[in-house]
Design a protein around this motif. Structure first.
Motif, PDB file in Angstrom:
ATOM      1  N   ALA A  73      39.332  32.141  38.836  1.00  0.00           N
ATOM      2  CA  ALA A  73      40.478  31.373  39.326  1.00  0.00           C
ATOM      3  C   ALA A  73      40.259  29.875  39.128  1.00  0.00           C
ATOM      4  O   ALA A  73      41.212  29.122  38.878  1.00  0.00           O
ATOM      5  CB  ALA A  73      40.721  31.681  40.799  1.00  0.00           C
ATOM      6  N   GLN A 173      40.550  41.133  38.990  1.00  0.00           N
ATOM      7  CA  GLN A 173      40.713  39.916  38.211  1.00  0.00           C
ATOM      8  C   GLN A 173      41.964  39.978  37.343  1.00  0.00           C
ATOM      9  O   GLN A 173      42.724  39.001  37.260  1.00  0.00           O
ATOM     10  CB  GLN A 173      39.478  39.714  37.333  1.00  0.00           C
ATOM     11  N   GLN A 175      44.674  41.675  37.894  1.00  0.00           N
ATOM     12  CA  GLN A 175      45.850  41.533  38.758  1.00  0.00           C
ATOM     13  C   GLN A 175      46.080  40.068  39.126  1.00  0.00           C
ATOM     14  O   GLN A 175      47.220  39.597  39.168  1.00  0.00           O
ATOM     15  CB  GLN A 175      45.661  42.391  40.003  1.00  0.00           C
ATOM     16  N   ILE A 176      44.993  39.347  39.389  1.00  0.00           N
ATOM     17  CA  ILE A 176      45.115  37.932  39.717  1.00  0.00           C
ATOM     18  C   ILE A 176      45.596  37.135  38.503  1.00  0.00           C
ATOM     19  O   ILE A 176      46.371  36.172  38.644  1.00  0.00           O
ATOM     20  CB  ILE A 176      43.770  37.377  40.224  1.00  0.00           C
ATOM     21  N   TRP A 180      48.483  34.722  39.566  1.00  0.00           N
ATOM     22  CA  TRP A 180      48.169  33.294  39.709  1.00  0.00           C
ATOM     23  C   TRP A 180      49.088  32.383  38.890  1.00  0.00           C
ATOM     24  O   TRP A 180      49.532  31.339  39.400  1.00  0.00           O
ATOM     25  CB  TRP A 180      46.703  33.070  39.371  1.00  0.00           C
ATOM     26  N   THR A 234      42.648  44.322  46.818  1.00  0.00           N
ATOM     27  CA  THR A 234      43.021  43.037  46.231  1.00  0.00           C
ATOM     28  C   THR A 234      43.354  42.013  47.304  1.00  0.00           C
ATOM     29  O   THR A 234      42.945  40.848  47.226  1.00  0.00           O
ATOM     30  CB  THR A 234      44.223  43.213  45.287  1.00  0.00           C
ATOM     31  N   LEU A 238      41.828  38.072  47.660  1.00  0.00           N
ATOM     32  CA  LEU A 238      42.631  36.942  47.200  1.00  0.00           C
ATOM     33  C   LEU A 238      42.017  35.602  47.592  1.00  0.00           C
ATOM     34  O   LEU A 238      42.093  34.621  46.842  1.00  0.00           O
ATOM     35  CB  LEU A 238      44.048  37.044  47.774  1.00  0.00           C
ATOM     36  N   PHE A 241      39.622  34.040  45.110  1.00  0.00           N
ATOM     37  CA  PHE A 241      40.304  33.366  44.006  1.00  0.00           C
ATOM     38  C   PHE A 241      40.937  32.058  44.484  1.00  0.00           C
ATOM     39  O   PHE A 241      40.903  31.048  43.778  1.00  0.00           O
ATOM     40  CB  PHE A 241      41.379  34.286  43.427  1.00  0.00           C
TER      41      PHE A 241
END
Length: 717
Positions: A73, A173, A175-176, A180, A234, A238, A241
């Motif tokens: 992130a 990761q 999914q982020i 993001w 997840t 979060l 991240f």
């Protein structure tokens, strides 16, 4: 573990020692030249080495994965925020394709390698799970798969590590990487419309700050209440991240702090990063507030002065070997875990020795070098190729190329998975076409001649359907009012009266229910099965579990109120392995410790109690052993003299009591262990579906033998 951004995305931070005064919204006001932070490549390498060493030599988790998540992130936010601050649009579609076109090529190769190796090496009991995990890993859903398939009593191979288990963090990761950019784009929209005179970093920081606080609070809560789910969730990750994003946005201001303070913080952070895995129970306590330790420590390292001096952590992290390993860190993470799992499977060892572990690490580095050089880099180079620039604009070609890389990687990796699934379906079709003569089970005669081509049933891929629940949920007057009874089945013709037979106990009573229910129904009677997995009726030792204690009390009242003609219980208890005093399993077989007291209310209600001897247990999975010893099935057999007491504890108990015919003994050992040999396969049928539970296919084949033994013991007609 994280895949690095392109090199230009890393020219984000000053490399000179002077304080930095510019912000993300003022990139042109500084005279400093942005430089590539090679020390962060070294931090990557350090984190992946910690992950590998702890996995391979200590069977522990280091906290390195949490650092990877935070770093991913950090890089994403840094590059995107600088673009937004310069007035450029936040990349969405092109950003997603950019990142996944870099992630997928190596991941696809590893998944293909794992599928082929697992198909060849691992027993077929694990195939369906790995097929599902292959798809979940390929589509960045592995963390949810693992979260939804937590260990339960009826799960198979829960102790066997999956060679794809480590893809959970890559899934989070991925999914982020989708979420993001949307958060950043939303922040950019709010910034332009309402706060354009303020810093974009302040607006985006507010969004990520809210995510950080909300996710951390949720993470602390779910880690305390259901840590196994929290580890893969997840939502519970979060905040890690968000911490990386907040660090990226705040770094220009942090760089204005006194260099001495940042240097001390950096060294303290580096020591903490290295030692957190040894001090903290990462597997059991993360990702709650304890995960702040390695992530904040890594943040201190990043915030330390960047000039590569030995006075700064960056000097150590900028060593060329670490930087080179940082370039390979993604592939190293991908390769090390399946290599370890397959090594332990083939060698039969529980852990890797120092030499074996060193070889595994070297092999992981070598495999990563190969896939990085020959798979990932050519894919990246092709995306930048100007070959079709005359036909398609360069930007358009790049998007098409990136999409092609993603689609091709997923498509190619899906082929062996589909082939594996087709093989499983083919075996199912062959099994369905077999006749009773191919798999007679307990009905096999001495002159039975098995067909060499006939598959042993049940198939190892079908074991989930071998648990026995032969009836329907208890209903009407038979429905338990006490909510402490969770499992109740019934069948047969009740005709308004009490059931003829109640099967009462745990899963070792449940695994005879198919034969017992068939016997009762063929006689026109009725039956009820009431049980709690892992809870032997009458056992005080099992009462340490509150659910079991509640069940025993509730079940005793329930069955006594029913006042059935007969109650079948498991009266002895077997074990699988020698104890601390080196007593064999047979020497440890004993009567259930509180059996007499627990059956007394049933006797007082007028029921007859059939006290059944427990079945032998194994230290290994029978289906897996059979799958690995085709043609040498005797290797999977056991000795009745070793597994069971030389004298049936139930008979000893009855000899010491004066129950008359109200309590009788039922022993099926002769069926399972003819001539003193406990057979893994009888009549081309697996006797067990795991290490201690009988398969439904075998029990159904033995329903005539069960009925004969039952009637001889009880004189019931």
């Amino acid at each position: 573990m994280i895949r690095e951004e392109s090199a230009e995305d890393h020219f984000l931070f000053p490399t000179k020692a002077q304080p930095v005064t510019h912000t993300l919204d003022q990139p042109r006001k500084t005279t400093e030249r942005a430089g590539f932070r090679v020390d962060l490549q070294g931090l990557r390498a350090l984190a992946v080495l910690l992950v590998m060493c702890y996995h391979i030599w200590f069977s522990r988790v280091s906290g390195g994965v949490d650092i990877f998540l935070m770093l991913s992130a950090f890089f994403l936010t840094s590059s995107t925020a600088r673009r937004i601050a310069r007035g450029q649009r936040p990349p969405l579609l092109d950003g997603w394709l950019h990142r996944f076109s870099r992630l997928i090529p190596q991941a696809a190769v590893v998944i293909i390698g794992v599928v082929i190796a697992a198909w060849i090496i691992l027993p077929s009991t694990r195939w369906l799970e790995l097929i599902d995990q292959s798809n979940a890993s390929l589509f960045y859903w592995q963390n949810w798969y693992l979260s939804n398939h937590q260990v339960d009593y009826y799960a198979f191979n829960t102790a066997a590590a999956s060679p794809l288990q480590h893809f959970w963090s890559l899934s989070v990761q991925g999914q982020i990487f989708i979420i993001w950019p949307l958060v950043l784009a939303g922040s950019a929209l709010v910034w332009k419309k309402f706060f354009s005179r303020r810093s974009f970093a302040l607006v985006a920081g507010s969004a990520f700050g809210a995510i950080f606080v909300g996710s951390l609070a949720y993470s602390i809560h779910i880690t305390a209440t259901n840590q196994q789910v929290a580890y893969f969730h997840t939502g519970a990750r979060l905040w890690e991240f968000a911490l990386g994003s907040l660090l990226a946005l705040a770094l220009p201001w942090l760089s204005t702090l006194p260099e001495k303070i940042r240097r001390i913080g950096g060294w303290a952070g580096l020591v903490t990063v290295i030692g957190s895995g040894a001090v903290l129970d990462v597997q059991g306590q993360f990702p709650g507030f304890m995960a702040l330790v390695p992530t904040v420590a890594a943040a201190l390292v990043i915030a330390a002065p960047a000039p590569r001096s030995w006075a700064n952590p960056s000097g150590l992290l900028s060593l060329p070997p670490l930087v080179k390993l940082g370039d390979l860190s993604y592939g190293m993470y991908l390769w090390h875990w399946p290599m370890l799992v397959f090594y332990l499977e083939v060698s039969g060892n529980e852990k890797a020795s120092f030499l074996a572990g060193a070889i595994l690490i070297a092999a992981s580095i070598g495999a990563s070098w190969c896939t990085t050089k020959f798979i990932e880099k050519p894919a990246i180079a092709w995306q930048a190729s100007p070959s079709f620039s005359r036909l398609i604009p360069q930007a358009g070609f790049k998007l098409i190329a990136q999409f092609a890389v993603v689609a091709l990687g997923i498509g190619v990796a899906s082929l062996p998975v589909l082939a594996w699934e087709n093989n499983v379906e083919h075996r199912r079709a062959l099994a369905a076409a077999q006749t009773d003569t191919d798999n007679p089970g307990a009905n096999a005669t001495e002159d039975w001649d098995p067909s060499p081509a006939a598959l042993t049933l049940p198939l190892a891929t079908e074991l989930d359907s071998e648990w026995q629940t032969p009836g329907i949920a208890c209903e009407g007057p038979n429905a338990p009012e006490d909510k402490r009874i969770h499992f109740c089945e019934q069948g047969g013709d009740f005709d308004g009266g009490a059931p003829d037979l109640v099967l009462l106990g745990d899963s070792h009573m449940q695994h005879w229910s198919a034969a017992a229910s068939a016997m009762i129904e063929e006689a026109g009677g009725s039956w009820i099965l009431v049980y709690e997995p892992g809870c032997r009726y009458g056992s005080d030792a099992d009462r340490v579990d509150e659910t079991c204690s509640d069940f025993q009390d509730a079940a005793q009242d329930y069955v006594a109120d029913l006042a059935p003609q007969m109650v079948l219980t498991t009266a002895s208890k077997t074990v699988a392995a020698p104890d601390a005093m080196l007593r064999s399993p047979g020497e440890q077989e004993t009567l259930v410790d509180n059996y007499a007291e627990m059956i007394q209310p049933l006797l007082d209600a007028g029921s007859r109690v059939i006290a059944m001897r427990d079945t032998p247990r194994y230290t290994y999975s029978i289906p897996e052993c059979v799958d690995s010893n085709k043609g040498e099935l005797d290797n999977c057999d056991g000795s009745a003299g070793y597994a069971l007491n030389s004298v049936n504890p139930v008979e000893q108990f009855l000899d010491s009591k004066d129950y008359g015919n109200q309590v009788v003994s039922l022993d099926m050992t002769g069926l399972l262990c003819p001539d003193g040999v406990c057979k893994a396969v009888i009549g081309n049928v697996l006797t067990y579906l795991d290490d201690s539970h009988l398969s439904k296919t075998f029990v159904l084949s033995a329903k005539r033998q069960f009925a004969t033994s039952f009637k001889e013991a009880t004189n019931w007609e």
